[in-house]
Scaffold this active site. Structure first.
Site, PDB file in Angstrom:
ATOM      1  N   PHE A   2       6.529   1.757  -4.267  1.00 60.73           N
ATOM      2  CA  PHE A   2       7.916   1.950  -3.844  1.00 60.73           C
ATOM      3  C   PHE A   2       8.483   3.323  -4.197  1.00 60.73           C
ATOM      4  O   PHE A   2       9.566   3.681  -3.749  1.00 60.73           O
ATOM      5  CB  PHE A   2       8.840   0.849  -4.397  1.00 60.73           C
ATOM      6  CG  PHE A   2       8.487  -0.522  -3.927  1.00 60.73           C
ATOM      7  CD1 PHE A   2       8.802  -0.932  -2.638  1.00 60.73           C
ATOM      8  CD2 PHE A   2       7.807  -1.411  -4.742  1.00 60.73           C
ATOM      9  CE1 PHE A   2       8.470  -2.196  -2.175  1.00 60.73           C
ATOM     10  CE2 PHE A   2       7.459  -2.672  -4.301  1.00 60.73           C
ATOM     11  CZ  PHE A   2       7.797  -3.073  -3.015  1.00 60.73           C
TER      12      PHE A   2
ATOM     13  N   TYR B  55       3.022   4.621   0.813  1.00 63.01           N
ATOM     14  CA  TYR B  55       3.724   5.097   2.003  1.00 63.01           C
ATOM     15  C   TYR B  55       2.777   5.965   2.824  1.00 63.01           C
ATOM     16  O   TYR B  55       2.135   6.881   2.285  1.00 63.01           O
ATOM     17  CB  TYR B  55       4.939   5.929   1.613  1.00 63.01           C
ATOM     18  CG  TYR B  55       6.046   5.173   0.918  1.00 63.01           C
ATOM     19  CD1 TYR B  55       6.779   4.189   1.587  1.00 63.01           C
ATOM     20  CD2 TYR B  55       6.389   5.459  -0.402  1.00 63.01           C
ATOM     21  CE1 TYR B  55       7.813   3.504   0.948  1.00 63.01           C
ATOM     22  CE2 TYR B  55       7.421   4.786  -1.043  1.00 63.01           C
ATOM     23  CZ  TYR B  55       8.134   3.808  -0.362  1.00 63.01           C
ATOM     24  OH  TYR B  55       9.158   3.143  -0.995  1.00 63.01           O
TER      25      TYR B  55
ATOM     26  N   ASP C 176       0.855  -1.176   0.000  1.00 63.17           N
ATOM     27  CA  ASP C 176       0.000   0.000   0.000  1.00 63.17           C
ATOM     28  C   ASP C 176       0.898   1.235   0.000  1.00 63.17           C
ATOM     29  O   ASP C 176       2.103   1.126   0.189  1.00 63.17           O
ATOM     30  CB  ASP C 176      -1.002  -0.005   1.164  1.00 63.17           C
ATOM     31  CG  ASP C 176      -0.355  -0.178   2.525  1.00 63.17           C
ATOM     32  OD1 ASP C 176       0.881  -0.335   2.599  1.00 63.17           O
ATOM     33  OD2 ASP C 176      -1.078  -0.157   3.530  1.00 63.17           O
TER      34      ASP C 176
ATOM     35  N   HIS D 276      10.684  -9.449   0.727  1.00 65.50           N
ATOM     36  CA  HIS D 276      10.441  -8.022   0.553  1.00 65.50           C
ATOM     37  C   HIS D 276      11.730  -7.233   0.824  1.00 65.50           C
ATOM     38  O   HIS D 276      12.548  -7.630   1.654  1.00 65.50           O
ATOM     39  CB  HIS D 276       9.342  -7.586   1.524  1.00 65.50           C
ATOM     40  CG  HIS D 276       8.738  -6.262   1.233  1.00 65.50           C
ATOM     41  ND1 HIS D 276       9.271  -5.087   1.709  1.00 65.50           N
ATOM     42  CD2 HIS D 276       7.639  -5.907   0.517  1.00 65.50           C
ATOM     43  CE1 HIS D 276       8.531  -4.073   1.291  1.00 65.50           C
ATOM     44  NE2 HIS D 276       7.528  -4.544   0.573  1.00 65.50           N
TER      45      HIS D 276
END
Length: 226
Positions: free
Chosen positions: A81, A70, A68, A190
């Site tokens: 990202f 930031y 989701d 991740h």
């Protein structure tokens, strides 16, 4: 989120492909307005919620799935990202992505964290959920976004076009399974600082994605960020 026809907030082929979930998109618009009416700031700005869908679906060659946006005000800009180009310091997950990019391909990362130049090359940076409350990570999960991004994944998997998926973390791997077995998948943990040292570093996702594209008869991506 503005009440506009789908083809005014995303590319025409995405608007056509997501027509079956238009009621859910409208529902999410109402949900965000309720959040604002109740005093909650949400991210990203409304005009950037569908930023990842503004490039044509037909141009997508590589898909990178995030979780989701930031939750830090001023960071989210609609691409997974990625952050606005004036954000300093960079989020730690993004710094880890840059470290692996340099290790993998020898590309010196820029000082900024804006990944827009990747999206212009057919790299779709799609979050699983397209909004979040400011300061509350994960706060808009299971509110309806997943049905929309599931539809996007189904549409990508159904195309008769080459696609490579880069899947970082369990959530991305689970979502990427919707693409079908015909789509090459580059998987690892991740890039979060909590997990990057357990298999993200050294996973070489960028060169592996290019190798997969070439195996499909496609030109490799120039991962240099500008």
């Amino acid at each position: 989120m503005p009440v506009k026809p789908l083809d005014q907030i995303m590319a025409a082929d995405w608007a056509e492909s997501l027509q079956p979930v238009e009621p859910t998109i409208r529902q999410m618009g109402r949900f965000l307005r309720e959040e604002h009416d109740n005093g909650h700031a949400t991210l990203p700005a409304s005009e950037n919620i569908f930023r990842a869908f503004q490039e044509p679906m037909s141009s997508v060659r590589v898909l990178i799935i995030g979780q989701d946006p930031y939750p830090t005000p001023g960071h989210a800009m609609g691409l997974s990202f990625s952050v606005k180009d004036d954000v300093r310091p960079l989020p730690r997950s993004l710094k880890n992505i840059y470290q692996e990019l340099q290790s993998d391909l020898g590309i010196t990362p820029p000082e900024h964290g804006d990944l827009s130049s990747w999206s212009h090359q057919g790299i779709m940076l799609m979050n699983r959920c397209l909004s979040v409350r400011a300061g509350e990570a994960g706060s808009h999960r299971n509110k309806g976004w997943e049905a929309i991004t599931d539809a996007a994944l189904d549409a990508l998997g159904a195309r008769d076009q080459p696609l490579v998926a880069i899947l970082w973390g369990r959530d991305a791997r689970n979502a990427g399974s919707r693409l079908g077995p015909q789509v090459p998948k580059i998987e690892s943990v991740h890039p979060s600082p909590l997990s990057a040292s357990r298999g993200f570093f050294g996973s070489r996702p960028f060169s592996r994605a290019n190798a997969a594209l070439e195996s499909l008869g496609q030109q490799p991506v120039d991962w240099t960020l500008r």
